[in-house]
Design an enzyme around this catalytic site. Sequence first.
Site, PDB file in Angstrom:
ATOM      1  CG  ASP A  41      -0.388  -0.074   2.526  1.00 26.12           C
ATOM      2  OD1 ASP A  41       0.859  -0.091   2.626  1.00 26.12           O
ATOM      3  OD2 ASP A  41      -1.163  -0.116   3.519  1.00 26.12           O
ATOM      4  CG  ASP A  52       0.216  -4.134   2.060  1.00 24.89           C
ATOM      5  OD1 ASP A  52      -0.062  -4.818   3.056  1.00 24.89           O
ATOM      6  OD2 ASP A  52       0.969  -3.130   2.089  1.00 24.89           O
ATOM      7  CD  GLU A 110       7.637  -0.250   7.855  1.00 28.86           C
ATOM      8  OE1 GLU A 110       6.716  -0.982   7.466  1.00 28.86           O
ATOM      9  OE2 GLU A 110       7.817   0.911   7.416  1.00 28.86           O
TER      10      GLU A 110
HETATM   11  O1  KIV Z   1       3.477  -1.121   1.684  1.00 28.24           O
HETATM   12  C1  KIV Z   1       4.638  -1.534   1.675  1.00 28.24           C
HETATM   13  O2  KIV Z   1       5.401  -1.333   0.722  1.00 28.24           O
HETATM   14  C2  KIV Z   1       5.098  -2.261   2.843  1.00 28.24           C
HETATM   15  C3  KIV Z   1       6.561  -2.545   2.937  1.00 28.24           C
HETATM   16  C4  KIV Z   1       7.259  -1.301   3.315  1.00 28.24           C
HETATM   17  C5  KIV Z   1       6.863  -3.666   3.848  1.00 28.24           C
HETATM   18  O3  KIV Z   1       4.341  -2.604   3.689  1.00 28.24           O
END
Ligand code: KIV
Length: 282
Positions: free
Chosen positions: A61, A100, A199
Amino acid sequence: MSILDNMTAEKSKDATAKPVVARDLARMKKKGRKIAMLTAYDFFTARLLDQIGMDGILVGDSANMVFYGEKSTLSITLDQMIYHTQAVSRAVGHALVIGDMPFMSYQTSVEEALRNAGRMIKEGRAGAVKLEGGKHISPTVARLVEIGIPVMGHIGLVPQSIHQLGAFRVQGKDDPSAEYLRQSAQALQDAGAFAIVAEMISAELAADISAELTIPTIGIGSGVGCDGQILVTNDLVGLFEDFKPKFVRRYANLAQEMRRACGEWMDDVRQRQYPGEDESYK
Ligand code: KIV
């Protein structure tokens, strides 16, 4: 031998040169093979990453920031995420594609999470989904896994909670928050998650958590003790210039290169140097 030849040779030596599925990642961890994942939001970037043998491609996301130019990840919709995931899935033959789940697509109820994650798999053609959150989200993870949807967890700095966290800062620095992260990682593993994004967790804690789990941790800003690493591709190749977190290593400066190339073309047009005869039809 070129870098690409090297990478291709590395890929063909690799037992996982066949399509990567979610459960392969725990096997990689067991063998001590570090896992490499990057983000992609479009067909062509995904195809490049797949060609070099990336283990996983996250349709993150983060697209809301590095593709749509928003200030946070919060406003991207499930339909937008499915659209990007479809484009990526179409390009990929090897890497595991992880879709995601955007903010408020899985938090309100388990039923809502099942319906929306189902769309990510059916319409987005993802091989897995990712949800942010600690131990409170584990019942949702368990139910998704139960119906056959592989789930990647995401703990530490969880950007969908940015209004609560207040800022992008390292997580788990005091004892209660470190304990919460340990318990969350364990709860996600117990619920059946196949991997966990860690993270911006202090390196020592992330290494401890990684050692305590059988599923891999995929670190971003969490040190070398994680079982794998992930970055936002636009950061790595220098396409996103608005800010650069400390953990990002830029391997190219594509924004600068694009300005140079497009600028040269613009000058050529203005000076009647483009198109030439060989770029014109008789
Ligand atoms: O949205 C994304 O790119 C992520 C990564 C930073 C792990 O969640």
